[in-house]
Scaffold this active site. Structure first.
Site, PDB file in Angstrom:
ATOM      1  N   ASP A  31     -11.779   4.790  12.661  1.00 45.72           N
ATOM      2  CA  ASP A  31     -12.549   3.815  11.883  1.00 45.72           C
ATOM      3  C   ASP A  31     -12.021   3.662  10.457  1.00 45.72           C
ATOM      4  O   ASP A  31     -11.487   4.607   9.887  1.00 45.72           O
ATOM      5  CB  ASP A  31     -14.020   4.278  11.857  1.00 45.72           C
ATOM      6  N   ASN A  79     -17.767  -4.320  19.681  1.00 43.17           N
ATOM      7  CA  ASN A  79     -16.774  -4.939  18.796  1.00 43.17           C
ATOM      8  C   ASN A  79     -16.466  -6.400  19.147  1.00 43.17           C
ATOM      9  O   ASN A  79     -15.863  -7.119  18.349  1.00 43.17           O
ATOM     10  CB  ASN A  79     -15.484  -4.109  18.740  1.00 43.17           C
TER      11      ASN A  79
HETATM   12  C1  IPE Z   1     -16.594   2.404  16.064  1.00 40.75           C
HETATM   13  O1  IPE Z   1     -16.404   1.777  14.833  1.00 40.75           O
HETATM   14  C2  IPE Z   1     -15.686   1.795  17.084  1.00 40.75           C
HETATM   15  C3  IPE Z   1     -14.268   2.050  16.900  1.00 40.75           C
HETATM   16  C4  IPE Z   1     -13.712   2.745  15.964  1.00 40.75           C
HETATM   17  C5  IPE Z   1     -13.426   1.461  17.891  1.00 40.75           C
HETATM   18  P1  IPE Z   1     -17.293   0.551  14.346  1.00 40.75           P
HETATM   19  O2  IPE Z   1     -16.742   0.150  13.036  1.00 40.75           O
HETATM   20  O3  IPE Z   1     -17.370  -0.468  15.407  1.00 40.75           O
HETATM   21  O4  IPE Z   1     -18.731   1.228  14.196  1.00 40.75           O
HETATM   22  P2  IPE Z   1     -19.926   0.868  13.211  1.00 40.75           P
HETATM   23  O5  IPE Z   1     -20.169  -0.603  13.357  1.00 40.75           O
HETATM   24  O6  IPE Z   1     -19.491   1.248  11.843  1.00 40.75           O
HETATM   25  O7  IPE Z   1     -21.058   1.719  13.689  1.00 40.75           O
HETATM   26  C1  IPE Z   2     -11.898   0.445  13.326  1.00 39.12           C
HETATM   27  O1  IPE Z   2     -11.842  -0.070  12.037  1.00 39.12           O
HETATM   28  C2  IPE Z   2     -11.200  -0.430  14.352  1.00 39.12           C
HETATM   29  C3  IPE Z   2     -12.112  -1.096  15.287  1.00 39.12           C
HETATM   30  C4  IPE Z   2     -13.401  -0.939  15.332  1.00 39.12           C
HETATM   31  C5  IPE Z   2     -11.512  -1.983  16.261  1.00 39.12           C
HETATM   32  P1  IPE Z   2     -12.880  -1.149  11.527  1.00 39.12           P
HETATM   33  O2  IPE Z   2     -12.358  -2.503  11.830  1.00 39.12           O
HETATM   34  O3  IPE Z   2     -14.244  -0.860  12.048  1.00 39.12           O
HETATM   35  O4  IPE Z   2     -12.822  -0.893   9.976  1.00 39.12           O
HETATM   36  P2  IPE Z   2     -14.046  -0.926   8.951  1.00 39.12           P
HETATM   37  O5  IPE Z   2     -15.049   0.076   9.460  1.00 39.12           O
HETATM   38  O6  IPE Z   2     -14.579  -2.313   8.938  1.00 39.12           O
HETATM   39  O7  IPE Z   2     -13.438  -0.502   7.663  1.00 39.12           O
HETATM   40 MG    MG Z   3     -15.780   0.270  11.352  1.00 42.08          MG
END
Ligand code: IPE
Ligand code: IPE
Ligand code: MG
Length: 251
Positions: A31, A79
């Protein structure tokens, strides 16, 4: 300074990785890609590209130090809610990475598996997923589970439906339903539960990752964005894990 949150974890550590017992199964919630890009004034897709590079480095590192199972959270069932251009960029990135992964993890002898509902992906991506599994199935090294369109609640719903069907078909009775049967109906069937789950990006939540499997998993939350995650940080997380006293409800 190590990137752990909270005072206690920030103590300087003089322990080497060779001196500690490694977790058998590590999970990583990859993340923080979006925030990494935003900090640099770049589009979120640039963060995902940087995160994909980190994924490759950390996966090879885990294999080299002797981790047996690594499960990485790449795309959740939630997502899909993201703006279409971000989802498209992620799908494009998955395609190019999965093309490379067919040969990329060969030297490390890594077995590549996917957990999650792959039927939601394009036929082309599904073919790459299947091909990665096929060409790595006979390898004997670390098992890499890539969680794509994965959500733990979805996984549990599927398991319940499967089991209900087996009861309806009279293959099993209600009394046969136990912990083991449920575990064996999850995507991770036959694999040990994760010992350690690492969440970079500083968020204190599970976000629908391995809910059933992580009943007694140790969590390490780190205040670093995934593209900036290094092999030294991996060492730190493992050393932090090794210091924990796991009791599993005992004394
Ligand atoms: C969790 O991260 C999913 C992945 C890293 C693939 P998210 O960014 O989707 O989770 P939330 O929305 O912060 O809970
Ligand atoms: C994790 O990074 C990747 C996916 C969930 C696909 P994020 O895209 O959630 O990054 P932040 O949390 O918005 O910084
Ligand atoms: Mg995230």
């Amino acid at each position: 300074m190590l990137p752990f949150l909270k005072g206690k974890n920030n103590e300087k550590q003089n322990i080497a990785l060779q001196d500690v017992q490694l977790p058998e199964h590590v999970g990583i919630i990859m993340d923080g890609n979006g925030r990494w890009a935003k900090k640099r004034g770049l589009p979120r897709s640039a963060g995902h590209r940087a995160g994909a590079k980190t994924f490759r480095t950390i996966t090879k590192y885990c294999s080299n130090i002797g981790i047996k199972y690594l499960t990485v959270y790449a795309f959740s069932t939630e997502n899909w809610k993201r703006p279409q251009d971000e989802v498209n960029a992620l799908m494009g990135l998955f395609k190019s990475y999965l093309e490379e992964a067919i040969s990329d993890f060969k030297d490390e002898d890594i077995v590549v598996r996917f957990i999650g509902d792959r039927t939601a992906f394009s036929p082309e991506l599904q073919e790459l997923i299947n091909e990665n599994e096929r060409c790595s199935a006979d390898r004997t090294g670390m098992v890499l589970n890539i969680a794509m369109n994965y959500g733990s609640r979805d996984e549990i719903v599927r398991a319940v439906k499967n089991i209900a069907q087996q009861v309806e078909d009279k293959k099993i009775t209600v009394d046969d339903i136990n912990d083991n049967l449920i575990s064996n109906n999850l995507y991770t069937a036959g694999q040990p539960d994760p010992d350690l789950i690492i969440r970079p990006s500083g968020e204190y939540r599970i976000s629908n990752f391995l809910l059933w499997q992580s009943a007694y998993t140790e969590y390490v939350i780190m205040d670093v964005l995934w593209p900036d995650f290094t092999t030294d940080m991996m060492d730190s997380a493992i050393i932090e894990y090794a210091k924990r006293n796991r009791r599993f409800g005992g004394v």
